[in-house]
Design an enzyme around this catalytic site. Sequence first.
Site, PDB file in Angstrom:
ATOM      1  N   SER A   1     -62.135  17.816 -41.146  1.00 22.73           N
ATOM      2  CA  SER A   1     -62.417  16.319 -41.348  1.00 22.73           C
ATOM      3  C   SER A   1     -62.602  15.734 -40.250  1.00 22.73           C
ATOM      4  O   SER A   1     -63.287  14.474 -40.089  1.00 22.73           O
ATOM      5  CB  SER A   1     -61.092  15.761 -42.137  1.00 22.73           C
ATOM      6  OG  SER A   1     -61.006  16.339 -43.285  1.00 22.73           O
TER       7      SER A   1
ATOM      8  N   HIS B   1     -54.124  10.276 -40.081  1.00 26.07           N
ATOM      9  CA  HIS B   1     -55.034  11.482 -40.690  1.00 26.07           C
ATOM     10  C   HIS B   1     -56.184  11.394 -40.107  1.00 26.07           C
ATOM     11  O   HIS B   1     -56.897  10.268 -39.628  1.00 26.07           O
ATOM     12  CB  HIS B   1     -54.897  11.828 -41.894  1.00 26.07           C
ATOM     13  CG  HIS B   1     -54.646  13.070 -42.159  1.00 26.07           C
ATOM     14  ND1 HIS B   1     -55.570  13.926 -43.003  1.00 26.07           N
ATOM     15  CD2 HIS B   1     -53.619  14.007 -42.156  1.00 26.07           C
ATOM     16  CE1 HIS B   1     -55.381  15.198 -43.131  1.00 26.07           C
ATOM     17  NE2 HIS B   1     -54.093  15.174 -42.860  1.00 26.07           N
TER      18      HIS B   1
ATOM     19  N   HIS C   1     -61.792  25.084 -45.902  1.00 29.17           N
ATOM     20  CA  HIS C   1     -63.165  24.483 -46.226  1.00 29.17           C
ATOM     21  C   HIS C   1     -64.465  25.256 -46.367  1.00 29.17           C
ATOM     22  O   HIS C   1     -64.097  26.542 -46.033  1.00 29.17           O
ATOM     23  CB  HIS C   1     -63.377  23.522 -45.125  1.00 29.17           C
ATOM     24  CG  HIS C   1     -62.407  22.454 -44.985  1.00 29.17           C
ATOM     25  ND1 HIS C   1     -62.238  21.823 -43.889  1.00 29.17           N
ATOM     26  CD2 HIS C   1     -61.472  22.161 -45.646  1.00 29.17           C
ATOM     27  CE1 HIS C   1     -61.240  21.051 -43.880  1.00 29.17           C
ATOM     28  NE2 HIS C   1     -60.784  21.017 -44.984  1.00 29.17           N
TER      29      HIS C   1
HETATM   30 ZN    ZN Z   1     -59.134  19.786 -45.533  1.00 29.94          ZN
END
Ligand code: ZN
EC number: 3.1.3.1
Length: 495
Positions: free
Chosen positions: A87, A138, A421
């Site tokens: 991310s 995050h 992922h």
């Molecule tokens: Zn993730």
Amino acid sequence: MQYSLTLLAAGLVAQTGLTWAAPQAKNFIYIVPDGYGQASQTMARDYVSLQKTGSNASAPIIQELAGDRLVLGTVRTHASDNLVTDSAASGTAFSCGHKTYNDAISVTPDGQPVGSILEAAKLDGFKTALVVTSTINHATPAVYSAHVANRDSYEAIAAQQIGYSHPFGPVVDILLGGGRCYFKPQSDPTSCRSDDLDLFSFAQKKGYHVMQDRAAFDAYLGDYTTNASLPYIGLFNDDQMMYEIDRSKAPEKEPSLLEMSKAALGTLDQATRASKKGYFIMIEASRIDHAGHANDAAAHVHDTVMYNEVLGFVQEWINAHPDTMLMSAADHECGGLTTNAFDPAPLVNVQHSFEYLKTVWEAYNGTDARGYFTSTVLPAAGLSDVTDAQIDKLLGASSPWAEMKKMIATKAGVNWSTGGHTATDVTLHGYAAGKKWREFKGDMAGNHDNTELPRYIEKVLKLDMDATTAKLRAVNGSWVAGPDAARKRRDVHSH
Ligand SMILES: [Zn+2]
Ligand SMILES: *[C@@H]1O[C@H](CO)[C@@H](O)[C@H](O)[C@H]1NC(C)=O
Ligand SMILES: *[C@@H]1O[C@H](CO)[C@@H](O)[C@H](O)[C@H]1NC(C)=O
Ligand SMILES: *[C@@H]1O[C@H](CO)[C@@H](O)[C@H](O)[C@H]1NC(C)=O
Ligand SMILES: *[C@@H]1O[C@H](CO)[C@@H](O)[C@H](O)[C@H]1NC(C)=O
Ligand SMILES: CC(=O)N[C@H]1CO[C@H](CO)[C@@H](O)[C@@H]1O
């Protein structure tokens, strides 16, 4: 025009931007469904449809979800050092327009900061907002508002996000999400900082209205059209906010992503109505990704349905506020989800996430553990029909959860191929009203690299991210947290 391959690979040159018509708009809404793949949408659409139409998997009547109406194309997601992105790298690409390495928060591979579309908007007089269901520090919200070498530097990220150690000062007018513990000094027993910084007090000094629970949210933002003034910060959980499947059973605990989005848009609209400059907001359905990592099919469905509810609301919002545009794409797929023998009906019986059930089970202190497991835990996991022998096997295992996840996945006919992922492309959604929508589709139909997306927003809002980068780089000092600032304790939800 000739560009060197190195420059193209580094994303330093807009590859298709030269041909964009790019309609002008006052406001831009960007929504990130973290870890959402095409199978996530199919699973959510079929889950909702069978319930709404009363049909079943052998004679399905399928309806559209909001996202289905808004598809523009697909997005490539690779990082500079890996075909499978995290991310942080993907977020840096779609917030700043630069390829970087996995773990990087809005710095290039050489460690230099790059300006985000949100920072560029703030410098140009726009109002800005970050609304998420993860911790606010995050990776995805971080890439818009902080610059650190490693995403695990949660303390440094929080300090930059609220303007304490950001060279521009506070750049985010609205922060809504989880991660409360990072804003409290270590003297507070619920803090997760290792220093004495009290970022809530700092925020108050800078004029922020501070909210730390649902009651405070309701009091300040409850009717969504309130003239509540900016800036404000609302953090409703020390950790991640609850999965929607759990939150919806206890709505008094936390606002939903939809409620937070309505409040943020209502107040942004009020705050910018009299101004030529509008707003930029990033909304993240953060925990679709966490459910993918956990291979938790029902939690994944409920957070994906919530994402679609937000898209539906935003489409209506844009119809009523046609000076606003929407773009939405995931950072990457998560879980390698396939729907090979698919029937979502068994997921309807699931009442809670596995994360929640594990917490409840570990807190059980009564004398009839087996009875509690059978009468409470299993039915809430959608597994009320397991045999005594299976229960013995589950309770005999060091942990029953992996096996239970497999059991519900088999019932629903889905497979997860990984707890991480994948490299697969993700869907690009968008919306604008009237003629703008036709121009937008003409510009963006097709397959794009994720670095192109903020370059489009830059054109629509007439911003300058490269000038923002230059301003960040002109500031001397050690404000960009290096790799050493990363916390030792690694967040299990990290990627
Ligand atoms: Zn993730
Ligand atoms: C599914 O729906 C069809 C059409 O209503 C019906 O004939 C069939 O019996 C249903 N199947 C199940 C397993 O309920
Ligand atoms: C908010 O302020 C505007 C402009 O002053 C006013 O027209 C509107 O009625 C107010 N709305 C509420 C809910 O107070
Ligand atoms: C057992 O759990 C209940 C409910 O969570 C709690 O109220 C109680 O204090 C616990 N008892 C002990 C001895 O830990
Ligand atoms: C930053 O430091 C360099 C030399 O290290 C100097 O040339 C430059 O003027 C400084 N910039 C600012 C904004 O202080
Ligand atoms: C590899 C794997 O887990 N395959 C499973 C995928 O889902 C089908 C249907 O539920 C199972 O039969 C497979 O074993």
